[in-house]
Design a protein around this motif. Sequence first.
Motif, short mmCIF file in Angstrom:
data_model
loop_
_atom_site.label_atom_id
_atom_site.label_comp_id
_atom_site.label_asym_id
_atom_site.label_seq_id
_atom_site.Cartn_x
_atom_site.Cartn_y
_atom_site.Cartn_z
N SER A 66 0.84 -1.21 0.00
CA SER A 66 0.00 0.00 0.00
C SER A 66 0.87 1.26 0.00
CB SER A 66 -0.93 0.01 1.21
OG SER A 66 -0.18 0.04 2.41
N PRO A 67 0.43 2.31 -0.70
CA PRO A 67 1.23 3.54 -0.78
C PRO A 67 1.27 4.28 0.56
CG PRO A 67 -0.91 3.87 -1.82
CD PRO A 67 -0.81 2.41 -1.48
N THR A 68 2.40 4.90 0.83
CA THR A 68 2.56 5.68 2.06
C THR A 68 3.25 7.00 1.73
OG1 THR A 68 4.72 4.71 2.58
CG2 THR A 68 2.78 3.59 3.46
N ALA A 69 3.09 7.95 2.61
CA ALA A 69 3.80 9.23 2.50
C ALA A 69 4.75 9.34 3.69
CB ALA A 69 2.80 10.38 2.49
N ASP A 70 5.55 10.38 3.70
CA ASP A 70 6.47 10.61 4.80
C ASP A 70 5.69 11.21 5.98
OD1 ASP A 70 8.45 11.45 6.57
OD2 ASP A 70 9.83 11.99 4.95
N PRO A 71 5.66 10.54 7.14
CA PRO A 71 4.93 11.08 8.30
C PRO A 71 5.40 12.47 8.73
CG PRO A 71 5.51 8.77 8.65
CD PRO A 71 6.25 9.22 7.42
N LYS A 72 6.56 12.90 8.22
CA LYS A 72 7.06 14.23 8.59
C LYS A 72 6.18 15.35 8.05
CE LYS A 72 11.92 12.82 8.89
NZ LYS A 72 13.28 12.95 8.28
N ILE A 73 5.24 15.00 7.15
CA ILE A 73 4.32 16.04 6.67
C ILE A 73 3.51 16.63 7.82
CG2 ILE A 73 4.12 15.04 4.35
CD1 ILE A 73 1.35 14.01 5.16
N PHE A 74 3.36 15.84 8.89
CA PHE A 74 2.59 16.32 10.03
C PHE A 74 3.41 17.27 10.92
CE2 PHE A 74 0.68 12.12 9.02
CZ PHE A 74 -0.56 12.58 8.60
N SER A 75 4.66 17.50 10.53
CA SER A 75 5.52 18.44 11.26
C SER A 75 5.77 19.71 10.47
CB SER A 75 6.87 17.76 11.59
OG SER A 75 6.68 16.60 12.36
N LEU A 76 5.09 19.87 9.33
CA LEU A 76 5.30 21.05 8.49
C LEU A 76 4.55 22.28 8.99
CD1 LEU A 76 5.12 19.44 4.92
CD2 LEU A 76 7.16 20.28 6.10
N GLY A 77 3.62 22.08 9.93
CA GLY A 77 2.88 23.21 10.47
C GLY A 77 1.83 23.77 9.53
N ILE A 78 1.34 22.94 8.60
CA ILE A 78 0.31 23.37 7.65
C ILE A 78 -0.92 22.48 7.79
CG2 ILE A 78 1.96 24.33 5.98
CD1 ILE A 78 1.71 21.72 4.40
N PRO A 79 -2.09 22.96 7.34
CA PRO A 79 -3.30 22.13 7.42
C PRO A 79 -3.17 20.87 6.56
CG PRO A 79 -3.87 24.44 7.08
CD PRO A 79 -2.39 24.33 6.87
N VAL A 80 -3.71 19.76 7.07
CA VAL A 80 -3.71 18.49 6.34
C VAL A 80 -5.12 17.91 6.42
CG1 VAL A 80 -2.74 16.16 6.16
CG2 VAL A 80 -1.29 18.06 6.94
N LEU A 81 -5.62 17.46 5.26
CA LEU A 81 -6.95 16.84 5.18
C LEU A 81 -6.80 15.44 4.60
CD1 LEU A 81 -10.08 16.76 5.14
CD2 LEU A 81 -9.97 17.92 2.91
N GLY A 82 -7.27 14.43 5.33
CA GLY A 82 -7.26 13.06 4.83
C GLY A 82 -8.65 12.66 4.38
N ILE A 83 -8.76 12.14 3.15
CA ILE A 83 -10.04 11.72 2.58
C ILE A 83 -10.01 10.22 2.31
CG2 ILE A 83 -11.57 11.94 0.59
CD1 ILE A 83 -10.62 14.82 0.26
N CYS A 84 -10.96 9.48 2.89
CA CYS A 84 -11.11 8.04 2.65
C CYS A 84 -9.82 7.30 3.03
CB CYS A 84 -11.52 7.78 1.20
SG CYS A 84 -12.21 6.13 0.92
N TYR A 85 -9.08 6.73 2.06
CA TYR A 85 -7.80 6.09 2.39
C TYR A 85 -6.88 7.07 3.09
CZ TYR A 85 -3.26 3.77 1.67
OH TYR A 85 -2.03 3.20 1.85
N GLY A 86 -6.96 8.35 2.70
CA GLY A 86 -6.14 9.37 3.34
C GLY A 86 -6.42 9.48 4.82
N LEU A 87 -7.70 9.35 5.21
CA LEU A 87 -8.07 9.32 6.63
C LEU A 87 -7.43 8.12 7.31
CD1 LEU A 87 -11.53 9.65 8.34
CD2 LEU A 87 -10.40 7.43 8.35
N GLN A 88 -7.48 6.98 6.64
CA GLN A 88 -6.96 5.75 7.24
C GLN A 88 -5.44 5.81 7.39
OE1 GLN A 88 -8.64 2.89 4.54
NE2 GLN A 88 -10.71 3.67 4.91
N TRP A 89 -4.76 6.33 6.35
CA TRP A 89 -3.30 6.44 6.46
C TRP A 89 -2.92 7.44 7.55
CZ3 TRP A 89 0.30 10.34 5.93
CH2 TRP A 89 1.63 9.92 5.99
#
Length: 601
Positions: A66-89
């Motif tokens: 399954s595709p993944t992103a770098d969890p460091k995106i949550f340290s960028l200090g910007i808004p993040v929205l997860g949709i469907c699989y994005g919510l789950q990841w």
Amino acid sequence: MTDTHVRRPIIILDFGGQYAHLIARRVRSLGAYSEIRDPSTSIKELKTAAGIILSGGPQSVYDKASPTADPKIFSLGIPVLGICYGLQWMTKALNGTVTAGKVKEYGHTEIKPVNDGGILLKDIGERCTVWMSHGDEATELPEGFQLTATSQTCSHAAFENPRRKFFAVQFHPEVTHTEHGTEILRRFVELCRATPWSVSGYAKRIGDEIAEQVKDRRVFMLVSGGVDSTVAFVLLNEVLGAHRVQGLLIDTGLMRKNEISEIRAAFERLGVTNVRIEDASTEFFSALDGVMDPEEKRRVIGDTFLTVQKRVSEELGLTASDGWMLGQGTIYPDTIETKGTKHADHIKTHHNRVPAIQEMLKKGLVIEPLKELYKDEVRALGEELGLPHELVWRHPFPGPGLGVRILCAEKSDSLTIDDVGIKRWAGGWAVLPVKSVGVQGDGRTYRHALALFAKEPCSLTEQIWRFATEIPNRRREFNRVLLCTSSAEPRDFVFTPGAITKERADLLREADAIVIEEMRRADLYESIWQFPVVLLPFGETSGGQSVVLRPVESQEAMTARAAALPPEVLQRMTRRIMELNGIDSVFYDLTSKPPATIEWE
């Protein structure tokens, strides 16, 4: 537009969902610049982002591949929205828990906001209908998150961490069938403060790209008379000049009734004279002789298009060695359903994405000026180019024509089942002895259709519409639900093996013409987005056939809602089609996309 060097985009990380480009387009329509990137994009490249949206995808977050992103995106200090699989990841990456849902949700679902709906879902009412397409769900929220919505079968339909501006929705706010979806996205976009975006001067911008790609070459364009190829052809004519563009309209024998003469007349009214019409119907029927598999049919049709194009181009001296490229009216849904992005599941191969075309694309020999656009954007571009209203608003028609609306099989594909899980249904039901393509959870399905039989065959009741949503959600054997409009009681189906023949094409052509005539008579043509008419290889007698009516409402083809016809219109269509020699049954497709695709193949 703002200089590209200082843009701060909202970046959509594409996990392979069917709607990734739709999200990007919705964001742009809200006035913010957006870009689509692969989830493996480095943090360094994401530092200029004003916000990040994590798209849906066809896999489970626990799949090894399954595709993944770098969890460091949550340290960028910007808004993040997860949709469907994005919510789950997002849930998994932030140490929450994701498990398989007890019930898969596909299509319309009602959610109930809690905690006043939080930031994104505030003021949407006590209940809201949204578009779901998932199998897994979050069962334990990450630290710092609060619940903002639930549904009957998904306890965590939406949640957020308002302090860090992290948001997660299990449904798809980007599709038009989600109530308040635009407002939900607008609230997220406003938090991002992204670079503004405007689509003014669209034709000129695309024109500049065409001129850059073509350079001093010329374009040999395959046209069908449909909206996409017509807009692309006229655009190429305007940008390059008619002397550098040659159109070819191939009569495949799989066109609608009187289609060729109507297209010729339309081009004449536009003053377009650089189109050659080639009758290749005999070649197509010969090539399709004995071909049953849907994917093989598309490949054969695509390859035959190229064979005819090659022959005509050589006759006219329009080869690549002479400085000519191939032009196509490909739009974005054609590419995404043929696995056009890295993680997208394969739904079906479009005729303009067969291997031979893919090779030409790699060599830079194909120009597709509309490949990033959706149908409604193509129409807007057509109007900007000054095309007649009736031409711009013609119903979409697949490139392979009736070839993908004539189902073929060597033998019956029966499914024996005692109970389909519908309660309080006074009528009968039957499983059709054929399968059709569908899309569930961003992945391809190839499953049976269930036909309902009612005392009033042409009455579309609330109960019937509810079954059309519930049955595919609860029974994995089915991706479509139909209503038989020609009979109140189930009949024994008699299957007749068969491929595409001129006789079957002629029969479907007549049924299709009846539908178009009745739509116009009832003044419904422009309120229905598309109306496929499908021929199935079974009836009540040997050699008998069945017809499926498939009217849908949509804007961009990525999602669609089955349209409801007035009973009197449905009765007239059914009666007239049943009068055709060789038609034994008529069915009405009640299924939205997802779980069904618009076309049956």
